[in-house]
Design a protein around this motif. Structure first.
Motif, mmCIF file in Angstrom:
data_model
loop_
_atom_site.group_PDB
_atom_site.id
_atom_site.type_symbol
_atom_site.label_atom_id
_atom_site.label_comp_id
_atom_site.label_asym_id
_atom_site.label_seq_id
_atom_site.Cartn_x
_atom_site.Cartn_y
_atom_site.Cartn_z
ATOM 1 N N GLY A 175 15.821 -6.839 2.120
ATOM 2 C CA GLY A 175 15.166 -6.394 0.899
ATOM 3 C C GLY A 175 14.502 -5.048 1.045
ATOM 4 O O GLY A 175 14.314 -4.536 2.146
ATOM 5 N N GLU A 176 14.162 -4.500 -0.095
ATOM 6 C CA GLU A 176 13.489 -3.212 -0.158
ATOM 7 C C GLU A 176 11.988 -3.418 -0.061
ATOM 8 O O GLU A 176 11.472 -4.435 -0.512
ATOM 9 N N PRO A 177 11.287 -2.437 0.500
ATOM 10 C CA PRO A 177 9.829 -2.556 0.550
ATOM 11 C C PRO A 177 9.234 -2.556 -0.865
ATOM 12 O O PRO A 177 9.587 -1.720 -1.688
ATOM 13 N N THR A 178 8.373 -3.504 -1.135
ATOM 14 C CA THR A 178 7.686 -3.607 -2.415
ATOM 15 C C THR A 178 6.183 -3.576 -2.171
ATOM 16 O O THR A 178 5.723 -3.808 -1.047
ATOM 17 N N ARG A 179 5.425 -3.303 -3.211
ATOM 18 C CA ARG A 179 3.976 -3.300 -3.086
ATOM 19 C C ARG A 179 3.518 -4.670 -2.584
ATOM 20 O O ARG A 179 3.927 -5.701 -3.097
ATOM 21 N N GLY A 180 2.705 -4.671 -1.539
ATOM 22 C CA GLY A 180 2.202 -5.908 -0.957
ATOM 23 C C GLY A 180 2.990 -6.409 0.241
ATOM 24 O O GLY A 180 2.528 -7.269 0.975
ATOM 25 N N ALA A 181 4.203 -5.880 0.442
ATOM 26 C CA ALA A 181 5.044 -6.326 1.563
ATOM 27 C C ALA A 181 4.559 -5.706 2.872
ATOM 28 O O ALA A 181 3.970 -4.624 2.891
ATOM 29 N N TRP A 182 4.816 -6.402 3.964
ATOM 30 C CA TRP A 182 4.613 -5.843 5.305
ATOM 31 C C TRP A 182 5.896 -5.122 5.688
ATOM 32 O O TRP A 182 6.995 -5.614 5.408
ATOM 33 N N PRO A 188 6.922 1.425 16.650
ATOM 34 C CA PRO A 188 6.726 1.429 15.204
ATOM 35 C C PRO A 188 5.402 0.757 14.853
ATOM 36 O O PRO A 188 4.810 0.056 15.670
ATOM 37 N N VAL A 189 4.947 0.982 13.627
ATOM 38 C CA VAL A 189 3.731 0.345 13.132
ATOM 39 C C VAL A 189 4.114 -0.784 12.185
ATOM 40 O O VAL A 189 5.196 -0.780 11.598
ATOM 41 N N LEU A 190 3.219 -1.753 12.059
ATOM 42 C CA LEU A 190 3.365 -2.831 11.086
ATOM 43 C C LEU A 190 2.222 -2.658 10.094
ATOM 44 O O LEU A 190 1.050 -2.766 10.478
ATOM 45 N N LYS A 191 2.549 -2.346 8.849
ATOM 46 C CA LYS A 191 1.532 -2.079 7.836
ATOM 47 C C LYS A 191 1.949 -2.678 6.501
ATOM 48 O O LYS A 191 3.129 -2.876 6.235
ATOM 49 N N ARG A 192 0.949 -2.887 5.654
ATOM 50 C CA ARG A 192 1.201 -3.385 4.302
ATOM 51 C C ARG A 192 1.456 -2.192 3.376
ATOM 52 O O ARG A 192 0.775 -1.178 3.442
ATOM 53 N N VAL A 193 2.437 -2.342 2.498
ATOM 54 C CA VAL A 193 2.734 -1.342 1.476
ATOM 55 C C VAL A 193 1.706 -1.505 0.355
ATOM 56 O O VAL A 193 1.586 -2.586 -0.225
ATOM 57 N N VAL A 194 0.965 -0.424 0.066
ATOM 58 C CA VAL A 194 -0.021 -0.492 -1.019
ATOM 59 C C VAL A 194 0.426 0.280 -2.242
ATOM 60 O O VAL A 194 -0.105 0.066 -3.332
ATOM 61 N N ALA A 195 1.397 1.195 -2.076
ATOM 62 C CA ALA A 195 1.860 1.983 -3.218
ATOM 63 C C ALA A 195 3.320 2.357 -3.021
ATOM 64 O O ALA A 195 3.755 2.638 -1.908
ATOM 65 N N SER A 210 -7.396 2.530 11.089
ATOM 66 C CA SER A 210 -6.002 2.169 11.347
ATOM 67 C C SER A 210 -5.120 3.387 11.113
ATOM 68 O O SER A 210 -5.320 4.146 10.163
ATOM 69 N N TRP A 211 -4.143 3.605 11.963
ATOM 70 C CA TRP A 211 -3.249 4.767 11.885
ATOM 71 C C TRP A 211 -2.299 4.544 10.714
ATOM 72 O O TRP A 211 -1.199 4.022 10.866
ATOM 73 N N ASP A 212 -2.731 4.908 9.501
ATOM 74 C CA ASP A 212 -1.958 4.623 8.298
ATOM 75 C C ASP A 212 -1.983 5.819 7.345
ATOM 76 O O ASP A 212 -2.383 6.914 7.728
#
Length: 172
Positions: free
Chosen positions: A43-50, A80-87, A147-149
């Motif tokens: 799937g594609e990254p969506t808002r809220g996804a890790w 790589p980093v593991l982060k939540r998509v906020v936008a 956090s490195w984001d």
């Protein structure tokens, strides 16, 4: 004797991590996301996804020099980093010292730190309004202010995203 055990243990850990990765799994030990095991999903990254993503080469060089990221397969030789998509594309992100807002909604615990955990200055993106481009994502951890984001790196290109990730087992 302890040193000999460490020499044997390090390759074993490397093998275990390689097997985990080959199964589409990602181990997160960082405080910026719940620690544990994550599974790669379609799937594609969506808002809220890790997401699991590489930072830019310029950011990787600083991350490596300061020890923010360990060794890995991304540009600059970092993990790589593991982060939540906020936008996502079209969203409006506003960055300030006290908070990040996305489309007018303030993200909880999203202040921007002036320094890292060792007291070194942290450069951040320009304060103000940013419209997310078509091939961009903003990744922010509301768990750790330094956090490195994207508060420090700016948007991440969708081409830097390895995968969407879902938690399998987390401890916090």
């Amino acid at each position: 004797r302890t040193a000999a055990r460490a020499v044997v243990a390090l390759p074993a850990v490397g093998v275990i991590l390689a097997v985990i990765h080959s199964l589409g799994l990602h181990v997160n030990l960082s405080e910026s996301a719940p620690r544990g095991l994550y599974r790669t999903v379609a799937g594609e990254p969506t808002r809220g996804a890790w997401v699991v993503a590489c930072v830019s080469l310029r950011s990787a060089e600083l991350a490596h020099a300061r020890g923010y990221l360990g060794p890995g397969p991304c540009a600059g030789g970092v993990q790589p980093v593991l982060k939540r998509v906020v936008a996502i594309a079209g969203d409006v992100v506003e960055i300030g010292p006290e908070a990040v807002t996305v489309n007018g909604q303030r993200l909880p615990d999203s202040s921007t730190a002036a320094s890292d955990s060792l007291g070194r200055d942290l450069q951040h993106v320009a304060w103000g309004r940013h419209v997310v481009g078509l091939d961009e994502l903003w990744l922010v951890s509301t768990r750790v202010p330094n956090s490195w984001d994207s508060r420090y790196l700016g948007p991440i290109s969708t081409s830097q995203v390895w995968s969407v990730a879902r938690p399998v087992w987390t401890i916090d």
